[in-house]
Scaffold this active site. Structure first.
Site, mmCIF file in Angstrom:
data_model
loop_
_atom_site.group_PDB
_atom_site.id
_atom_site.type_symbol
_atom_site.label_atom_id
_atom_site.label_comp_id
_atom_site.label_asym_id
_atom_site.label_seq_id
_atom_site.Cartn_x
_atom_site.Cartn_y
_atom_site.Cartn_z
ATOM 1 N N ASP A 181 -0.302 5.128 0.903
ATOM 2 C CA ASP A 181 -0.617 6.074 1.975
ATOM 3 C C ASP A 181 -0.748 5.345 3.312
ATOM 4 O O ASP A 181 -1.542 4.419 3.453
ATOM 5 C CB ASP A 181 -1.931 6.798 1.673
ATOM 6 C CG ASP A 181 -1.870 7.629 0.408
ATOM 7 O OD1 ASP A 181 -0.888 8.376 0.241
ATOM 8 O OD2 ASP A 181 -2.780 7.520 -0.427
ATOM 9 N N ASP B 128 0.860 -1.170 0.000
ATOM 10 C CA ASP B 128 0.000 0.000 0.000
ATOM 11 C C ASP B 128 0.909 1.236 0.000
ATOM 12 O O ASP B 128 2.104 1.137 0.325
ATOM 13 C CB ASP B 128 -0.890 -0.038 1.246
ATOM 14 C CG ASP B 128 -1.695 1.235 1.425
ATOM 15 O OD1 ASP B 128 -2.413 1.620 0.483
ATOM 16 O OD2 ASP B 128 -1.591 1.860 2.494
#
Length: 233
Positions: A18, A16
């Site tokens: 953020d 991922d």
């Protein structure tokens, strides 16, 4: 002890963005506040906004304000995008969102392993991901990039299934590293190992409840979690 056959097979680590690699919460919260305000609606709390990071924008906005009509959701989404572009120009955007300590070193260690490929699966649009990768000179690390543009929102496994298809890795040899329950649920739905990081936007209790196979508290713990995931110990 892992067999040499398993040890030699292609491996995939998907990350991922953020809350996992970069800490972009200031930009996200500011853009969400502006998006709601520009649409004439009360802004959600900071905690509420961070709780939906990772979802695609329409899903995130609808979850933050479940009483909105589809047209109102679309209006907030458009205002959010406009606010994010404005804030990027005013603040330096992704370049002003720091890497979490140890992130680059961990990616560099993995990049030195010939049998390991890396990817990104993010709720960002490709435009935003491209800005983030360019700002921090990260693009060379990743062989597959999956974004919200052409996929259902997390936790639907489409992004991870496409990452597997693009790289040729098998799900049993792949991991998803993320900071939200959506990442954990997505990984499990794709048949991959879910590795949770605790420095992001969802608390450890939420990550474990979502089915994290391993939980790490710093980037220096990633190698050990990967070794367990890939049967190397």
């Amino acid at each position: 002890m892992a067999t040499s056959l398993r040890a030699d097979r292609l491996k995939l680590a998907v990350f991922d963005m953020d809350g996992t690699i970069i800490d972009s919460q200031r930009m996200i919260v500011a853009a969400m506040n502006d998006g709601f305000a520009d649409a004439g609606l009360p802004a959600p709390s900071t905690a509420a906004t961070l709780s939906i990071v990772g979802l695609s924008l329409p899903v995130a906005v609808a979850r933050l304000a479940p009483g909105l009509t589809e047209a109102e959701v679309d209006r907030v989404v458009e205002r959010y995008k406009q606010a994010f572009i404005r804030l990027r120009k005013e603040t330096g955007g992704e370049a002003a969102s720091p890497l979490y300590p140890g992130a680059r070193a961990a990616l560099e260690r993995l990049a030195r392993r010939d049998e390991v490929l890396m990817g990104v699966a993010t709720g960002k649009a490709m435009r935003g991901l491209s800005h983030a990768l360019a700002a921090h000179e990260l693009a060379s690390f990743f062989q597959t990039l999956q974004t919200a543009d052409g996929h259902p929102s997390k936790p639907h496994p489409a992004m991870l299934l496409d990452a597997l298809a693009e790289t040729g890795a098998e799900a049993e040899d792949a991991v998803m590293v993320g900071d939200t329950e959506f990442d954990m649920e997505m990984a499990r739905a794709a048949g991959m190992t879910a590795i949770a990081v605790t420095w992001g936007y969802h608390p450890e209790t939420r990550l474990r409840a979502a089915g994290a196979h391993h939980v790490i508290h710093g980037w220096d713990e990633l190698d050990a979690a990967l070794a367990l995931s890939w049967g190397e110990v």
